[in-house]
Design a protein around this motif. Structure first.
Motif, PDB file in Angstrom:
ATOM      1  N   MET A 132       8.850  62.908 146.669  1.00  0.00           N
ATOM      2  CA  MET A 132       8.766  63.148 148.253  1.00  0.00           C
ATOM      3  C   MET A 132      10.036  63.054 148.973  1.00  0.00           C
ATOM      4  O   MET A 132      10.551  61.781 148.996  1.00  0.00           O
ATOM      5  CB  MET A 132       7.377  62.770 148.696  1.00  0.00           C
ATOM      6  CG  MET A 132       7.042  62.818 149.995  1.00  0.00           C
ATOM      7  SD  MET A 132       5.507  62.466 150.352  1.00  0.00           S
ATOM      8  CE  MET A 132       5.604  60.694 150.862  1.00  0.00           C
ATOM      9  N   HIS A 180       8.903  65.993 155.828  1.00  0.00           N
ATOM     10  CA  HIS A 180       8.872  66.007 154.567  1.00  0.00           C
ATOM     11  C   HIS A 180       8.798  67.197 153.601  1.00  0.00           C
ATOM     12  O   HIS A 180       8.151  68.289 154.036  1.00  0.00           O
ATOM     13  CB  HIS A 180       7.802  64.946 154.096  1.00  0.00           C
ATOM     14  CG  HIS A 180       7.883  63.721 154.532  1.00  0.00           C
ATOM     15  ND1 HIS A 180       7.330  62.604 153.734  1.00  0.00           N
ATOM     16  CD2 HIS A 180       8.582  62.994 155.466  1.00  0.00           C
ATOM     17  CE1 HIS A 180       7.707  61.291 154.363  1.00  0.00           C
ATOM     18  NE2 HIS A 180       8.448  61.861 155.182  1.00  0.00           N
ATOM     19  N   MET A 198       4.651  64.691 157.688  1.00  0.00           N
ATOM     20  CA  MET A 198       3.820  63.599 157.293  1.00  0.00           C
ATOM     21  C   MET A 198       3.524  62.974 158.628  1.00  0.00           C
ATOM     22  O   MET A 198       4.487  62.602 159.655  1.00  0.00           O
ATOM     23  CB  MET A 198       4.923  62.753 156.491  1.00  0.00           C
ATOM     24  CG  MET A 198       4.228  61.617 156.086  1.00  0.00           C
ATOM     25  SD  MET A 198       3.979  61.615 154.241  1.00  0.00           S
ATOM     26  CE  MET A 198       4.415  60.009 153.735  1.00  0.00           C
ATOM     27  N   PRO A 202       0.046  61.633 150.764  1.00  0.00           N
ATOM     28  CA  PRO A 202      -0.842  62.473 151.306  1.00  0.00           C
ATOM     29  C   PRO A 202      -0.761  63.800 150.978  1.00  0.00           C
ATOM     30  O   PRO A 202      -1.520  64.625 151.223  1.00  0.00           O
ATOM     31  CB  PRO A 202      -0.417  62.387 152.813  1.00  0.00           C
ATOM     32  CG  PRO A 202       0.960  62.179 152.620  1.00  0.00           C
ATOM     33  CD  PRO A 202       1.271  61.665 151.450  1.00  0.00           C
ATOM     34  N   HIS A 239       5.835  69.635 154.314  1.00  0.00           N
ATOM     35  CA  HIS A 239       4.623  68.965 155.005  1.00  0.00           C
ATOM     36  C   HIS A 239       4.926  68.092 156.089  1.00  0.00           C
ATOM     37  O   HIS A 239       6.100  67.441 156.380  1.00  0.00           O
ATOM     38  CB  HIS A 239       3.751  68.196 154.001  1.00  0.00           C
ATOM     39  CG  HIS A 239       4.352  67.154 153.474  1.00  0.00           C
ATOM     40  ND1 HIS A 239       4.881  67.291 152.182  1.00  0.00           N
ATOM     41  CD2 HIS A 239       4.288  65.654 153.514  1.00  0.00           C
ATOM     42  CE1 HIS A 239       5.415  66.158 151.835  1.00  0.00           C
ATOM     43  NE2 HIS A 239       4.997  65.132 152.515  1.00  0.00           N
TER      44      HIS A 239
HETATM   45 CU    CU Z   1       5.202  63.182 152.798  1.00  0.00          CU
END
Ligand code: CU
Lengths: 208, 150
Positions: free
Chosen positions: B80, B69, B104, A83, B102
Motif C-alpha cells: 500500500m 492511497h 484512506m 482497509p 483508494h
Molecule cells: Cu490505504
C-alpha cells in the motif's frame, strides 16, 4: 528361440522403449514444474510449505498447528490496519465458505496478523468476525509471527508511512490438508468460484 | 443480512456530483471492520474539461485524516502506497476501486456502519472543491451495489 518368443522379446523391448520415453517426458515435466514452483509455490512444490507453529488465537488461547488437525485450513496473512486488500481477501474467503455449503464445516479459515504490535487477540477477533464468524484471527509475539511466516514462506515487511506504518505482505491464501500438509494455494484475486471448486474437489476427494 | 444489504443498495442509488469540469460518481466506502479506525472509500472521477487537473487532497468529518492511497500487487506481495496527488488529464476517468486506488480514512471517530452516509470533500489543484455523499457498504464489499455471488 521360437518365433513366438522372439516376437515377445521384441514387444517387450518396444514397451520398454515407449515406457522409457514416457518416463523421460514425465521427468521433464516434473523438472519444469519444480522450477516453476520454486518461484510461485505451486501445488507440486517439493519444499514443504507450512509446518509447526505456535500462536495465540483470538480468544487469547495458545494454539499450534496441531490444534487444527482434521480440518482443511485456509491460511491468510494480513493485518487489521488494512482497509483495502485484507477485507477483499477475507470477504472472498467468506463467500467461498458460503458456496461450499455443508462442506464448509470441514474448513477452518485462519487470519494470521503480520502486525502483532497493534493486533491483539480481541482486535483480530472483532476484525475477522466482521467478515465471517468462522474465520479465526491469530496473533502472537513478533517472534512467533516471524517464525510462522517463515514456515509458510510468507514475506512481510513494516513500511513507515508518515508518523505511522503500513505492512507489505504476501496476498497468498494457503490450503492445508487435515493432516497438516500443504494442499494448494490461491494467488491474490483468485475468483471465488475457482477457490470453491478447488476446495470442493479436495474435500470430497479426501472423503470418498 | 445479504437481503438487507441488497435492499439498502437498491434504496440508495449512488449519486453523481458535477462541478465545473469534474464529475464524481459512485462514491462508496466499506464499513469499518471490528474496532478498526481505518476505512477506505472509492469513487469514479472524470475530468470533463479541456485542461488537466489534479486531485490534491480530501477531507471527511468522519475521519481525523484522509489520504490518497494505492494498493500495488507485486508478484504475490501486496503493498500500500501513499500518493501526494492524482493526475487527471483532460477527458480522463480515474476509477478508485478495491486493490487499487483508494481514499484512506484514518482515525475514523465512530465505526462506519453499513447503510450510513457521510460527506467527503475532494480538493483539486485548480482550486475546485467537490463534496460528494459516500454510501457505506459492507466491510468486504467490492462495489457500490451488492452483487450476489451465488
Ligand atoms: Cu490505504
Amino acid at each position: 528361440m521360437s518365433p513366438e518368443a522372439q516376437r515377445g522379446l521384441k514387444r517387450a523391448g518396444l514397451i520398454l522403449l515407449i515406457g522409457g520415453g514416457f518416463l523421460a517426458v514425465a521427468l521433464g515435466i516434473g523438472w519444469v514444474q519444480t522450477q516453476r514452483s520454486a518461484q510461485t509455490a505451486a501445488d507440486t512444490s517439493p519444499v514443504p510449505i507450512g509446518g509447526p507453529f505456535t500462536l495465540m488465537d483470538e480468544n487469547g488461547q495458545a494454539v499450534t498447528d496441531q490444534t487444527y488437525r482434521g480440518k482443511w485450513l485456509l491460511v491468510f496473512f494480513g493485518f487489521t490496519h488494512c482497509p483495502d486488500v485484507c477485507p477483499t481477501a477475507l470477504n472472498d474467503i467468506a463467500l467461498t465458505l458460503d458456496q461450499l455449503g455443508p462442506l464448509a464445516a470441514s474448513v477452518q479459515p485462519l487470519f494470521v496478523t503480520v502486525d502483532p504490535e497493534r493486533d491483539t487477540p480481541e482486535i483480530v477477533k472483532d476484525y475477522t468476525d466482521a467478515f465471517h464468524p468462522s474465520i479465526v484471527g491469530l496473533t502472537g509475539t513478533p517472534e512467533q509471527i516471524a517464525d510462522t511466516a517463515k514456515t509458510y514462506r510468507v514475506y512481510f515487511k513494516k513500511v513507515p508511512q508518515g508518523d505511522t506504518y503500513t505492512m507489505d505482505h504476501s496476498g497468498i491464501t494457503y490450503v492445508m490438508a487435515p493432516d497438516g500438509k500443504f494442499a494448494a494455494h490461491f494467488s491474490p484475486r483468485t475468483p471465488i468460484d475457482t477457490m470453491a471448486a478447488k476446495l470442493r474437489g479436495l474435500i470430497s476427494g479426501k472423503k470418498s | 443480512m445479504k437481503i438487507v444489504a441488497l435492499l439498502l443498495a437498491l434504496l440508495c442509488a449512488t449519486s453523481t456530483v458535477q462541478a465545473a469540469d469534474l464529475t464524481v460518481r459512485d462514491a462508496w466506502a466499506r464499513a469499518t471492520a471490528g474496532q478498526s479506525k481505518i476505512g477506505s472509500a472509492y469513487l469514479t472521477l472524470k475530468n470533463t474539461g479541456a485542461t488537466a487537473d489534479r486531485l490534491v487532497s480530501a477531507t471527511a468529518p468522519v475521519a481525523g485524516a484522509v489520504e490518497l492511497h494505492t494498493s500495488i500487487q507485486d508478484g504475490d506481495v501486496m503493498r500500500m502506497q501513499k500518493l501526494d496527488t492524482i493526475d487527471l488529464a483532460p477527458d480522463a476517468t480515474v476509477e478508485f476501486k478495491p486493490s487499487g486506488l483508494h481514499i484512506m480514512l484514518v482515525d475514523v471517530a465512530a465505526p462506519l456502519k453499513q447503510g450510513a452516509r457521510f460527506p467527503l470533500t475532494l480538493t483539486f489543484a485548480s482550486g475546485q472543491n467537490v463534496t460528494v455523499e459516500v454510501a457505506v457498504m459492507g466491510p468486504g464489499a467490492s462495489g457500490p451495489t451488492v452483487t450476489h455471488q451465488h
